[in-house]
Every structure is written in structure tokens, then in C-alpha cells.
Design a protein around this motif. Sequence first.
Motif: not given
Length: 492
Positions: A397-406
Motif C-alpha cells: 500500500v502506498s500513499a499518494g496526494p489525497a489517495s491510497v494505492h493498492f
Amino acid sequence: MNQPTRILTLALLLLQLMDSIDAKMSIISTKLDFKVGDEILLLCKAGAEGDITWQKDGEDIDDEEIVNKLDEASSKLVIKKATMQDAGRYTCHCDFDSGHKDDAQIQLFVYDGPSFGSTKTYHEFLEGTDGLVPCLVTGQPQVDVQWFKNQQEISNVGGHMRKQSDNTLRIEKVKREDAGTYVCRAQIRGRPSIFMELSVSVVVNAPPTVRLREEVKKVLAGPETNVSLLCLVDGLPQPNITWTMPVQFNPSRHHFNSDSSQLTIQSVVREDFGEYVCTATNKIAESSATIMLHVFEAPEVFVSAEQQRVLVGEAVSVSCNVTGHPHPELHWLNKQNGQTLSSTSGRVRVVDNVLMIDEVVPSDGGLYSCMAISSSGNASRDVAVYTQPGPPLYLSVSAGPASVHFSLKTTPVSGGTPITSFVLQWKEKPTEQWKENTVPATDPLVINLKPYTSYTVRLSALNAVGRGKFSETHNVHTQGIRKFFTHYQHII
């Protein structure tokens, strides 16, 4: 002697000479050869008047019933019924009134027969045996006998046929080609024109023999399967062929050719198997042979269910039955890994041909095959086991600008049916309810959240059966949203 006297005397002598020349003797007969019982008629013509007498072999014939004077110059001899003793030389003698004597002779031949008496005109012989064909000839005088076949005289030199001293035709080791019509020709010796012929039929018999092209026949049962059983029969006379079958004759499926030497079975079924006995019979003997017909049935597989949908933790039970001949071996196969299921204990097992799975897990989902294996073929039937997918493993899981990526390194276990979507869940505080978003499996696994916020997230897969277990939770802090300024704004 004066001249007139001499002339008269010469005239008388000349007259006597002329009478002698004109008085020719002859015996007239219609034939020279007479059969016993025939009438013999001889006519003697003297040519001039005189006393005519008859002799046989030098002995005078005085019997008035035999000799009759017709006139002064002719006489006849009549024998009503000729006998063998009537043969001989007959002489007609004439004492002419002129004082001249003369005679004429004729040789008569009398014969009796030939006759075949009680000679049989039909014979039957068994092939390979010696045959005797008598010709019981009688006749007088001596009778000569010849045998003919196909207008060719049978020679005593060489060959397997010869005439014996008693005129019997001997055929050694009779062959089939010896059958036919033979002619016994009986001829009065010395009289080629006096003969009789008798036709004799010879028939050659042979016991039946039965020969098979195949003693064992193997076929696979089916509506399109036809089989022919051939029985090659020999024998004389032509044998009659019959069949003994292990099943009742069915005219719609059982057919014979014109002489019944071939039996054809249409749409062969399992019940047609067994011994088929071909029997050949003629008046000599009987012979038979047996064809063994093996009828195999292609394996068939029957399962209690072709598809099972179960939740994780539930149980699966599918029974399998197989038919065929010979009876097939039954095996269960896990088509996911290609392994045969042979264990009769454990969570996944086969007991009495029943596939049993206790406490189903996602990896149990997929295709299972019940297989029937025999010498007559193979068959199988697939059973689909569907359950929920497994949890996502190796998840990052990685965080992005106002988002989360699986991000998934490996796809979760499908549970036997394709994963259609993923469920993404998140919450800010442990006490909160999970919030979720369902994303198609083909789309990026991204959720939009608030910037600069800490979240707990997790992921699960979804298929036609239902949602699988969630992954482990991950803590992530979202980034802020970047703002981009122009150069003019930066100077201000």
C-alpha cells in the motif's frame, strides 16, 4: 460229218455255252449280321431253270419249313427266329436243265446282345475312397468292353482309373473331379458296328468342413456398430448351414446372406456377446465351429452434480458412477494440479467413488474430473467446485496526494471462478465502521481520501460466490495536494 451237220453241232454247243453264261447264281440278303431272334431271309436266283438245293456248312437242308421253291429258277430260305447255331456258310446249288451245275455262297453272322443286364447306372462314392463301377455285359460271341468319360477312352496305363478283368471300372482314391457321366461301351468282337452303350452317373460326396477366418471377434457396442461373422463351409452335396446364437434371433438386427454362411449383426449391444456356433450338415455328416464374439462397451461417467457452489468452510460431496465392459477403473483427478486423488482419509478424500472435501478453502475451488479407464476406451466428467476467493497476499500500500494505492504482487486464489472485482475498505479511527468502495478487477486499485490524514486500509477479492477474506490491515498517511504557481505569482 457233212457240212450242215457240223454247223448244227456247233450251234448246239454255242447255245449250251450261252445258257451256261446266262445262268449266273446269286444269293440275295438284306444283311449279313443277324441278332438272335431276327428273321433270316435268303433268296437264291439261279438265272435259269434247274433243280435248286440248299446247304449249310456243307450239310444239306431238307427242312421244307425252311426251304421253299419259288419257281424253276429261284428258291428262298427262311429262318423265323435266328439262333446262334444258325450262323455259318450257306450254299445255294443248282443243277441246270442244260446239264450245267453251279452254286453261290454267303456267310451269315449271328450274335446275341450285347446286354447290360442289371448294371446300376448311378453310384455315389465318398471322396478319398476307392470306387468300383461295374459293367455287367453279356453277349455272344465274345464281347469287348471300353470305358469313356467326356468322350475320351479311359486308358489302363497310368492315372487312377483302370478297367478290371471283369470289366468293372476301378477309381482309386476318388476325387471331386471324378464326378460325372461315364459310358460303358460293349462291342461284339470283330463287329465294330455292333455295339451298345450305357451311361452311368458317378456322384462324389464329401463330409462337411467348416473353416473360420476369425475364431475370436472383438467389437465395441454402439448403434453404428455392425459386425459380420463368416463361416466358410465345404462339402458335397452342398451342406446346409445353421447358426446357434447366445441371444434370440431378431430379424431386425440379425441378417444372413443367401447361403447363410455369413451372419451380420447390426447395432451391436452388450447382450450380443457369447459363442456363435456355425453348423454345416449334409447327408454324409455334420461339422461345426465356434466364433467367440466379445462385445466391449465404451466407458460412461455419471456424476451426482456437475457444479457445486459452497462457502469457505462448508463441505463438498459428489458421487461418481462408471459403466462399460470391461468394467472401467475409476479415478478422481484434481485438474488444478494434475494430481490423482487416491487418499481415503483426510480433508480431501475419495471414499467409495465419492469425492469428499471437508471445510472447503479457496484453493479447493476449480475443476475435478471423474475418469473411467478401460481397455475399451477412456471417459471423464468434470465437476466444478466454486467457493469464495482467498485473501490478497503480498499486498503493498502506498500513499499518494489525497489517495491510497493498492498493489498486488500475486493475484489471490480465485476459488474456482474468476475474480470480478475488489473491495477496498478504509477508516480513520479504530472505533469507526469500515467504509468501502468496490472496484472492477480490471481497474487500478486506488481510493481517493482526504490529504494529510492517517488511515487504516485493507483489501478483499470478490467472485460469483461471494467476497473472500480481507487482507491484513495497513496504516497509511495521505499526502497533501500540491499547488503550482506561475512565475508572476511567485514574484508578487
